[in-house]
Design a protein around this motif. Structure first.
Motif, PDB file in Angstrom:
ATOM      1  N   GLU A   1      -1.891  -3.974 -25.626  1.00 44.75           N
ATOM      2  CA  GLU A   1      -0.900  -3.188 -24.878  1.00 44.75           C
ATOM      3  C   GLU A   1      -1.184  -3.310 -23.374  1.00 44.75           C
ATOM      4  O   GLU A   1      -1.510  -2.355 -22.689  1.00 44.75           O
ATOM      5  N   PHE A   2      -1.035  -4.523 -22.888  1.00 43.35           N
ATOM      6  CA  PHE A   2      -1.388  -4.909 -21.520  1.00 43.35           C
ATOM      7  C   PHE A   2      -0.826  -3.928 -20.488  1.00 43.35           C
ATOM      8  O   PHE A   2       0.352  -3.584 -20.513  1.00 43.35           O
ATOM      9  N   THR A   3      -1.687  -3.471 -19.574  1.00 40.26           N
ATOM     10  CA  THR A   3      -1.264  -2.569 -18.508  1.00 40.26           C
ATOM     11  C   THR A   3      -2.257  -2.625 -17.350  1.00 40.26           C
ATOM     12  O   THR A   3      -3.451  -2.880 -17.553  1.00 40.26           O
ATOM     13  N   PHE A   4      -1.762  -2.391 -16.122  1.00 40.74           N
ATOM     14  CA  PHE A   4      -2.601  -2.319 -14.928  1.00 40.74           C
ATOM     15  C   PHE A   4      -2.904  -0.872 -14.538  1.00 40.74           C
ATOM     16  O   PHE A   4      -3.405  -0.633 -13.438  1.00 40.74           O
ATOM     17  N   ASP A   5      -2.618   0.084 -15.402  1.00 44.81           N
ATOM     18  CA  ASP A   5      -2.758   1.492 -15.030  1.00 44.81           C
ATOM     19  C   ASP A   5      -4.187   1.854 -14.624  1.00 44.81           C
ATOM     20  O   ASP A   5      -4.396   2.614 -13.675  1.00 44.81           O
ATOM     21  N   SER A   6      -5.167   1.334 -15.329  1.00 47.00           N
ATOM     22  CA  SER A   6      -6.566   1.629 -14.992  1.00 47.00           C
ATOM     23  C   SER A   6      -6.917   1.083 -13.611  1.00 47.00           C
ATOM     24  O   SER A   6      -7.576   1.757 -12.803  1.00 47.00           O
ATOM     25  N   TRP A   7      -6.474  -0.128 -13.330  1.00 48.73           N
ATOM     26  CA  TRP A   7      -6.709  -0.737 -12.014  1.00 48.73           C
ATOM     27  C   TRP A   7      -5.978   0.044 -10.923  1.00 48.73           C
ATOM     28  O   TRP A   7      -6.552   0.310  -9.860  1.00 48.73           O
ATOM     29  N   ASN A   8      -4.741   0.421 -11.190  1.00 47.74           N
ATOM     30  CA  ASN A   8      -3.967   1.158 -10.183  1.00 47.74           C
ATOM     31  C   ASN A   8      -4.621   2.491  -9.844  1.00 47.74           C
ATOM     32  O   ASN A   8      -4.685   2.875  -8.672  1.00 47.74           O
ATOM     33  N   TYR A   9      -5.142   3.169 -10.864  1.00 46.02           N
ATOM     34  CA  TYR A   9      -5.771   4.464 -10.596  1.00 46.02           C
ATOM     35  C   TYR A   9      -7.071   4.295  -9.813  1.00 46.02           C
ATOM     36  O   TYR A   9      -7.287   4.959  -8.799  1.00 46.02           O
ATOM     37  N   LEU A  10      -7.940   3.397 -10.293  1.00 47.20           N
ATOM     38  CA  LEU A  10      -9.266   3.283  -9.662  1.00 47.20           C
ATOM     39  C   LEU A  10      -9.164   2.758  -8.229  1.00 47.20           C
ATOM     40  O   LEU A  10      -9.869   3.235  -7.338  1.00 47.20           O
ATOM     41  N   LEU A  11      -8.271   1.789  -8.001  1.00 47.69           N
ATOM     42  CA  LEU A  11      -8.127   1.231  -6.654  1.00 47.69           C
ATOM     43  C   LEU A  11      -7.289   2.125  -5.746  1.00 47.69           C
ATOM     44  O   LEU A  11      -7.362   2.003  -4.518  1.00 47.69           O
ATOM     45  N   GLY A  12      -6.525   3.018  -6.334  1.00 49.57           N
ATOM     46  CA  GLY A  12      -5.690   3.904  -5.531  1.00 49.57           C
ATOM     47  C   GLY A  12      -6.302   5.263  -5.297  1.00 49.57           C
ATOM     48  O   GLY A  12      -6.507   5.683  -4.161  1.00 49.57           O
ATOM     49  N   LYS A  13      -6.642   5.972  -6.366  1.00 51.52           N
ATOM     50  CA  LYS A  13      -7.152   7.337  -6.252  1.00 51.52           C
ATOM     51  C   LYS A  13      -8.597   7.478  -6.696  1.00 51.52           C
ATOM     52  O   LYS A  13      -9.144   8.580  -6.686  1.00 51.52           O
ATOM     53  N   GLY A  14      -9.211   6.389  -7.110  1.00 55.38           N
ATOM     54  CA  GLY A  14     -10.552   6.467  -7.683  1.00 55.38           C
ATOM     55  C   GLY A  14     -11.682   6.594  -6.687  1.00 55.38           C
ATOM     56  O   GLY A  14     -12.841   6.784  -7.081  1.00 55.38           O
ATOM     57  N   GLY A  15     -11.383   6.475  -5.394  1.00 57.90           N
ATOM     58  CA  GLY A  15     -12.428   6.613  -4.375  1.00 57.90           C
ATOM     59  C   GLY A  15     -13.474   5.524  -4.401  1.00 57.90           C
ATOM     60  O   GLY A  15     -14.645   5.769  -4.094  1.00 57.90           O
ATOM     61  N   ILE A  16     -13.053   4.315  -4.770  1.00 56.70           N
ATOM     62  CA  ILE A  16     -14.028   3.225  -4.892  1.00 56.70           C
ATOM     63  C   ILE A  16     -14.137   2.390  -3.622  1.00 56.70           C
ATOM     64  O   ILE A  16     -15.095   1.629  -3.442  1.00 56.70           O
ATOM     65  N   TRP A  17     -13.174   2.534  -2.708  1.00 53.19           N
ATOM     66  CA  TRP A  17     -13.156   1.661  -1.541  1.00 53.19           C
ATOM     67  C   TRP A  17     -14.279   1.963  -0.550  1.00 53.19           C
ATOM     68  O   TRP A  17     -14.857   1.048   0.037  1.00 53.19           O
TER      69      TRP A  17
END
Length: 297
Positions: free
Chosen positions: A63-79
């Motif tokens: 069930e291919f999705t970029f949702d995990s990437w979108n969350y972590l790179l957007g709101k995940g505070g990883i930058w």
């Protein structure tokens, strides 16, 4: 006689081809085995919440999705941790190369009489490492506790890398240096204008060693950094992998199409990407530099 020699050459060539094919197959198998964990993590990071919870993921996303990437790179505070790791690695590699070159070059000269004794002390550090408690107290006394610089200064000199650079400098043709000295060049000018331009291979190799060490460091931040604003990427990944109550609350939301497992997979792949991207650029120097710095003592 000629027919026998030709037949012998044909047999030898056939053996070489078979040997080359076997080596290629073995290396490909090792490469595939090594890549399987990364491929698995990438598949998990690109899969849905339901697939992750039901353990349906192997080597391909479900069930291919970029949702995990979108969350972590957007709101995940990883930058911010990512930028801390990038800057500390870049600054640390530059400092390490400068320090190693300035120390290895005089130690490679026979006319520097005390070089043998200094090298004994260098090798001593390879055999006997400092105990943890005195090491911690010493660095803290230098003001490196809860400091950005603890990610850099403890790693800018290692005996193994110094020996590689020194060995390379010992192999450098003396005739070139002597000719430059006759033309009026001083030691520093010879080093920076003649020796270093011809040392790209060994510098790239040693720089890669230092870069990987500084990028992947985990023990030092865990020992010396309590301020979360100074956490490098590896510490951020640990907090994600541990899956605290805040992260569990976020992933439990009905609108969330990710789990702690998918977010952890994103963090792991994200941390590996810079090394995978940077390595091919210096690969052509790597094998050459490692060999040049390790042939002679």
């Amino acid at each position: 006689m000629k027919v026998r020699k030709r037949a012998s050459h044909v047999r030898e060539a056939a053996k070489d081809r078979v040997f080359g094919i076997l080596i290629t197959i073995i290396l490909v198998l090792f490469a595939v085995i090594t890549a399987i964990p990364l491929i698995s993590e990438l598949a998990i990071s690109l899969s849905s919440k339901t697939a992750s919870q039901m353990n349906l993921i192997n080597l391909l996303p479900v069930e291919f999705t970029f949702d995990s990437w979108n969350y972590l790179l957007g709101k995940g505070g990883i930058w911010k941790p990512f930028l801390i790791s990038v800057s500390s690695t870049a600054i640390g590699v530059i400092f390490a190369l400068i320090l190693n070159v300035l120390m290895a070059y005089p130690l490679s000269k026979a006319e520097f009489k005390t070089s043998k004794y200094i090298m004994l002390l260098v090798v001593f550090t390879m055999v006997f490492s400092a105990p943890k408690v005195p090491y911690f107290l010493t660095l803290r006394s230098f003001g490196l506790f809860n400091s950005y610089w603890v990610l850099i200064f403890p790693h800018i000199m290692t005996a193994y890398n110094l020996i590689i650079v020194r060995t390379f400098f010992k192999q450098f043709p003396k005739e070139l240096e002597e000719a430059a000295m006759i033309d009026g060049c001083g030691r520093f000018r010879i080093l920076f204008q003649i020796v270093l331009p011809a040392s790209k291979a060994v510098l790239a190799t040693v720089g890669l060693f230092y870069g990987v060490t500084m990028w992947n460091q985990y023990e030092h931040p865990m020992m010396f950094i309590q301020n979360m604003d100074l956490f490098p990427l590896q510490m951020k990944i640990r907090s994600i992998v541990d899956g605290g109550s805040e992260l569990r609350a976020i992933t439990m939301a009905q609108t969330a199409n990710y789990t702690p497992a998918t977010l952890s997979a994103v963090a792991v792949v994200f941390a590996i990407l810079p090394i995978l991207i940077g390595y091919p650029w210096i690969q052509k120097y790597f094998a050459k530099g490692a060999m040049l710095g390790s042939v002679k003592g």
